[in-house]
Design an enzyme around this catalytic site. Structure first.
Site, mmCIF file in Angstrom:
data_model
loop_
_atom_site.group_PDB
_atom_site.id
_atom_site.type_symbol
_atom_site.label_atom_id
_atom_site.label_comp_id
_atom_site.label_asym_id
_atom_site.label_seq_id
_atom_site.Cartn_x
_atom_site.Cartn_y
_atom_site.Cartn_z
ATOM 1 N N TYR A 89 1.029 -1.281 0.113
ATOM 2 C CA TYR A 89 -0.007 -0.038 -0.065
ATOM 3 C C TYR A 89 0.692 1.280 0.056
ATOM 4 C CZ TYR A 89 -4.079 -2.739 0.036
ATOM 5 O OH TYR A 89 -5.101 -3.887 -0.283
ATOM 6 N N HIS A 136 -14.505 1.079 -1.027
ATOM 7 C CA HIS A 136 -13.185 0.334 -0.477
ATOM 8 C C HIS A 136 -12.080 0.845 0.247
ATOM 9 C CE1 HIS A 136 -14.448 -2.502 -4.153
ATOM 10 N NE2 HIS A 136 -15.196 -2.793 -2.944
ATOM 11 N N GLN A 160 -14.979 2.997 -6.057
ATOM 12 C CA GLN A 160 -14.289 1.600 -5.530
ATOM 13 C C GLN A 160 -12.705 1.863 -5.326
ATOM 14 O OE1 GLN A 160 -15.938 -2.143 -7.682
ATOM 15 N NE2 GLN A 160 -16.296 -0.456 -9.191
ATOM 16 N N ARG A 206 1.492 2.001 -3.641
ATOM 17 C CA ARG A 206 0.295 2.385 -4.227
ATOM 18 C C ARG A 206 0.015 3.807 -3.858
ATOM 19 N NH1 ARG A 206 -4.738 -1.252 -3.981
ATOM 20 N NH2 ARG A 206 -5.005 0.327 -5.323
ATOM 21 N N ASP A 254 -7.938 5.867 -4.223
ATOM 22 C CA ASP A 254 -7.204 7.026 -4.595
ATOM 23 C C ASP A 254 -8.041 8.355 -4.081
ATOM 24 O OD1 ASP A 254 -8.517 8.296 -6.957
ATOM 25 O OD2 ASP A 254 -7.646 6.602 -7.793
#
Ligand code: APR
Length: 230
Positions: A53, A104, A86, A56, A89
């Site tokens: 993560y 999410h 979903q 990301r 970002d």
């Protein structure tokens, strides 16, 4: 004003340089879901999950909203807009959209492993082993992992049930319960679909399709809605 509800997925952020999940070169081609995005993965190897993560989050921080995010934000002058995304970002927020439900979770937040209601902002791109909540528990990404409940689902269903027009952008609709929102759309409500792989996506009922990238398809769909449904 007409209530336009938009369900977005990874495809809307693809042109901002963020990877989608499925298909060629998707994130799940490079990572096993069960190693990085499940409660079991967190138990087995929290450092690996945090690192996944972090990568990301770094990519999301470096990305900027594209023409599709911006068109949806600007459309707030013409419609009452609710975005159900979903995506984890924050490109809808940074484009200026106001009403956003993150089904999410959000990359830029951490949460306590003792009390899921305790959510904290993450400054920068790193959440590391040893980063703890005030009560001393390791913080986890505020992400809904596979196998976990989707706490915002009831809110998303409520919003969907009041849609005058529903639009789906950049999602393969392979993940439930999010994909089940299509079955909550009122029967009289027109559905628009913007996705370059639209022919592979199953949407219940009749659909106005723009089989193209979000950056061009979203503005066209918005124009069509303005003309046809005002
Ligand atoms: N514009 C619009 N759509 C695009 C673009 C683009 N430029 N590029 C790709 N797409 C489409 C693909 O054709 C595909 O239909 O985006 C969709 C991406 O699908 P997925 O990778 O399955 O992503 P998504 O549907 O958002 O995944 C749902 O799965 O892994 C989990 O939690 C994760 O939220 C995610 C959920």
């Amino acid at each position: 004003m007409l209530h336009l509800v938009i369900l977005t997925g990874a495809g809307i952020s693809a042109e901002s340089g963020l990877k989608t999940f499925r298909g060629n070169d998707g994130l799940w081609e490079g990572y096993a879901i069960e190693e990085v995005a499940t409660p079991q993965a967190w138990k087995k190897n929290p450092a690996l999950v945090l690192e996944f993560y972090n990568m990301r989050r770094k990519a999301a921080l470096e990305a900027t909203p594209n023409a599709a995010h911006i068109a949806l934000a600007e459309a707030e002058k013409d419609f009452t807009i609710s975005i159900i995304t979903q995506n984890v970002d924050d490109l809808h927020e940074r484009a200026g959209s106001k009403n956003i439900v993150h089904l999410h979770g959000q990359l830029n937040q951490s949460r306590s492993t003792l009390d899921p209601s305790k959510i904290y902002p993450i400054e920068g791109w790193q959440l590391n082993p040893g980063d703890t909540c005030p009560r001393g528990s390791q913080l986890r990404p505020n992400i809904v992992w596979f196998g976990e409940a989707v706490p915002k689902m009831d809110e998303a269903i409520k919003i969907t049930s009041t849609a005058d027009v529903f639009m789906v952008v950049g999602t393969s609709l392979q993940v439930y319960p999010a994909a089940g929102l299509l079955y909550e759309v009122p029967s009289s409500c027109p559905i628009y679909l913007v996705d370059p792989s639209a022919s592979e996506i199953t949407v219940p009922g009749s659909v106005v399709t723009f089989s193209e990238k979000a950056s061009t398809g979203v503005p066209k769909a918005l124009e069509d809605i303005k003309k046809s449904h005002r």
